[in-house]
Design an enzyme around this catalytic site. Structure first.
Site, PDB file in Angstrom:
ATOM      1  N   HIS A 167       0.984  -1.131  -0.092  1.00 22.13           N
ATOM      2  CA  HIS A 167      -0.030   0.259  -0.079  1.00 22.13           C
ATOM      3  C   HIS A 167       0.738   1.179   0.062  1.00 22.13           C
ATOM      4  CE1 HIS A 167      -3.897   1.976   1.012  1.00 22.13           C
ATOM      5  NE2 HIS A 167      -2.965   2.918   1.333  1.00 22.13           N
ATOM      6  N   ASP A 213     -13.970   3.972   6.827  1.00 19.38           N
ATOM      7  CA  ASP A 213     -12.958   4.421   6.214  1.00 19.38           C
ATOM      8  C   ASP A 213     -13.520   5.313   4.981  1.00 19.38           C
ATOM      9  OD1 ASP A 213     -10.039   5.377   5.909  1.00 19.38           O
ATOM     10  OD2 ASP A 213     -10.340   4.195   3.939  1.00 19.38           O
ATOM     11  N   ARG A 249     -12.558  13.763   5.477  1.00 13.92           N
ATOM     12  CA  ARG A 249     -11.258  14.380   5.460  1.00 13.92           C
ATOM     13  C   ARG A 249     -10.778  14.982   4.237  1.00 13.92           C
ATOM     14  NH1 ARG A 249      -7.965   9.269   6.630  1.00 13.92           N
ATOM     15  NH2 ARG A 249      -6.257  10.879   6.692  1.00 13.92           N
ATOM     16  N   SER A 290      -6.540   4.785   8.757  1.00 13.90           N
ATOM     17  CA  SER A 290      -6.980   4.459   7.557  1.00 13.90           C
ATOM     18  C   SER A 290      -6.405   3.291   6.492  1.00 13.90           C
ATOM     19  CB  SER A 290      -7.155   5.674   6.680  1.00 13.90           C
ATOM     20  OG  SER A 290      -7.471   5.580   5.281  1.00 13.90           O
ATOM     21  N   LYS A 298      -7.840  -1.029   6.546  1.00 18.78           N
ATOM     22  CA  LYS A 298      -8.096  -1.679   5.257  1.00 18.78           C
ATOM     23  C   LYS A 298      -7.164  -2.698   4.886  1.00 18.78           C
ATOM     24  CE  LYS A 298      -7.917   2.414   3.217  1.00 18.78           C
ATOM     25  NZ  LYS A 298      -7.563   3.733   2.507  1.00 18.78           N
TER      26      LYS A 298
HETATM   27  N1  URA Z   1      -4.025   6.533   1.922  1.00 19.95           N
HETATM   28  C1  URA Z   1      -5.168   5.819   2.676  1.00 19.95           C
HETATM   29  O1  URA Z   1      -5.445   4.909   2.495  1.00 19.95           O
HETATM   30  N2  URA Z   1      -5.604   6.655   3.723  1.00 19.95           N
HETATM   31  C2  URA Z   1      -5.124   7.716   3.988  1.00 19.95           C
HETATM   32  O2  URA Z   1      -5.735   8.298   5.157  1.00 19.95           O
HETATM   33  C3  URA Z   1      -4.318   8.504   3.288  1.00 19.95           C
HETATM   34  C4  URA Z   1      -3.546   7.682   2.260  1.00 19.95           C
END
Ligand code: URA
Length: 435
Positions: free
Chosen positions: A82, A161, A168, A183, A187
């Site tokens: 990620h 999220d 956000r 966040s 995930k």
């Molecule tokens: N990527 C994400 O998945 N969440 C965030 O808050 C920032 C970048």
């Protein structure tokens, strides 16, 4: 319990209890808490921060706000990566096939681009007929068969999220370490992976603008992952200039294809080799990072990584002819060459401005419901450290917009470059590894 009291307690800098955090996450995910209170809460967290325990509870509450995927039917160690977001970041499209060609299992659930950063899903969808949705069984079968799938997160995965991130994004509360960490990690944990490679971008085009912030974010996420028995490593990578040369969906897919043929930009390939060698060790298919790097190099040289991309595109319904013959991708009707107005060394290419410019040319979206122009974007011709003469090509812009719309963008792209008279070293893409 009342949400307003929780907001005030955080605003005053107090540590929240587990119950208070769960009250917020659960209440917001299930529409019992309105957006205005959630935004005030996010702003209070941005200013006052959270302790490690609060972040761990927030991550756990978000992970369990929806479905938690069980991928145990996939044989072997599942690895995932990620990125915290960047400009020109097509790493997953190159790295994914490379690690799969070496025997790792990658079941990746990706997101869409928002603001100046692009998303892997949008890039994949620039391949005609490519599908980014699969049932859980379909995902498991595909990864068992070919070792790789990159699909979209389903609506049921971490719904807290989805709502909070969109909020956000429009309330100036993205750049908060506790909020980014919870966040990202919620995930990754909900998507059923065994090991996680985090690419924490740092610099002008990233959410983390300096190394201290990036280190703190990386350390926070690595600790959460390892604490929950997911082998987690973070690579801190430079985002002070765009990654590679291409910025924009189909343009980036074409660059990814060239990279898998052995013609990738130096910075992108170094990021793929470094991240990939960590992932192969995490997946237990290589004994150490040196052996892993050799395996990855071989996957490019013998064409097996390119072959994996073709297999993945085919398995997800995409038209493989475009991968085999990238000249088939549609090209924008306007192609504008942007040339240097002075001579010297390129000191900086402001990634944020380049990302925003590509978006304004049609390559990105300001709101989630906006549609994007797959052919639009930029191809850089020069990077930091390069010498340019007056009149040399800096960037080629691709757009289907009309001149009155794109002309101001072209001016901004030129201003994103700073040129000086003294020699400038190339920017190293890997800044640090945190494990
Ligand atoms: N990527 C994400 O998945 N969440 C965030 O808050 C920032 C970048």
């Amino acid at each position: 319990m009342r949400m307003v009291d929780i907001i005030i307690r955080k605003r005053e800098g107090h540590e929240l209890s587990d119950e208070e955090i769960r009250f917020f996450v659960d209440g917001y995910a299930h529409d019992r808490i309105p957006d205005y209170q959630a935004s005030a809460f996010a702003m209070a967290v941005l200013f006052k921060g959270m302790t490690k325990r609060e972040i761990a509870t927030m991550t756990d509450a978000m992970e369990h706000s929806g479905e938690v995927v069980d991928l145990s039917a996939i044989e072997g160690v599942k690895v995932d990566k990620h990125s915290t977001g960047g400009v020109g970041d097509k790493t997953s499209l190159v790295l994914g096939p490379m690690v799969a060609a070496c025997g790792a299992k990658l079941a990746k659930m990706s997101g869409r681009g928002l603001g100046h950063t692009g998303g892997t899903l949008d890039k994949l969808e620039s391949i005609p007929d490519m599908s980014i949705s699969k049932t859980k069984e379909g995902l498991i079968d595909q990864v068992n068969e070919i070792g790789i799938a990159i699909i979209g997160q389903t609506a049921s995965l971490v719904p807290a999220d989805k709502k909070l991130y969109a909020l956000r994004d429009v309330t100036g509360t993205v750049e908060s370490i506790p909020l980014i960490a919870s966040s990202v990690m919620s995930k990754k944990l909900a998507s059923g992976t065994d090991a996680i490679l985090l690419d924490v971008t740092v610099g002008d085009g990233a959410f983390m603008k300096n190394m201290d912030q990036a280190r703190e974010l990386a350390r926070t996420m690595v600790d959460i992952g390892n604490h929950l028995n997911r082998n987690t490593v973070a690579v801190l990578s430079n985002m002070d200039e765009p990654l590679g040369f291409a910025v924009g969906n189909a343009l980036e897919v074409k660059e990814a294809i060239a990279s898998l043929h052995g013609n990738g930009p130096e910075d992108l390939m170094e990021l793929c080799y470094t991240s990939g060698s960590i992932m192969l060790v995490q997946a237990k298919v290589a004994k150490d990072r040196e052996e892993a790097r050799k395996m990855l190099q071989k996957s490019i040289e013998d064409g097996s990584a390119f072959e994996k991309l073709c297999l993945m595109v085919k398995a997800q319904g995409g038209n493989v002819n475009y991968i085999l013959h990238p000249e088939k991708f549609e090209v924008s009707k306007n192609i504008i060459e942007i040339r240097s107005e002075e001579e010297g060394y390129i000191e900086g290419i402001r990634a944020l401005e380049i990302g925003e410019s590509a978006m304004r040319l049609g390559a990105g979206r300001e709101r989630l419901e906006d549609s994007i122009d797959m052919s639009a974007g930029l191809v850089l011709n020069k990077k930091v450290g390069d010498f340019v003469k007056k009149g040399d090509l800096l960037v080629t812009a691709y757009t289907n917009k009309e001149p009155e719309e794109y002309e101001p963008v072209i001016k901004d792209i030129l201003h994103a470059y700073s040129i000086v008279q003294h020699k400038i070293p190339k920017l190293p893409v890997i800044r640090e590894i945190i494990d």
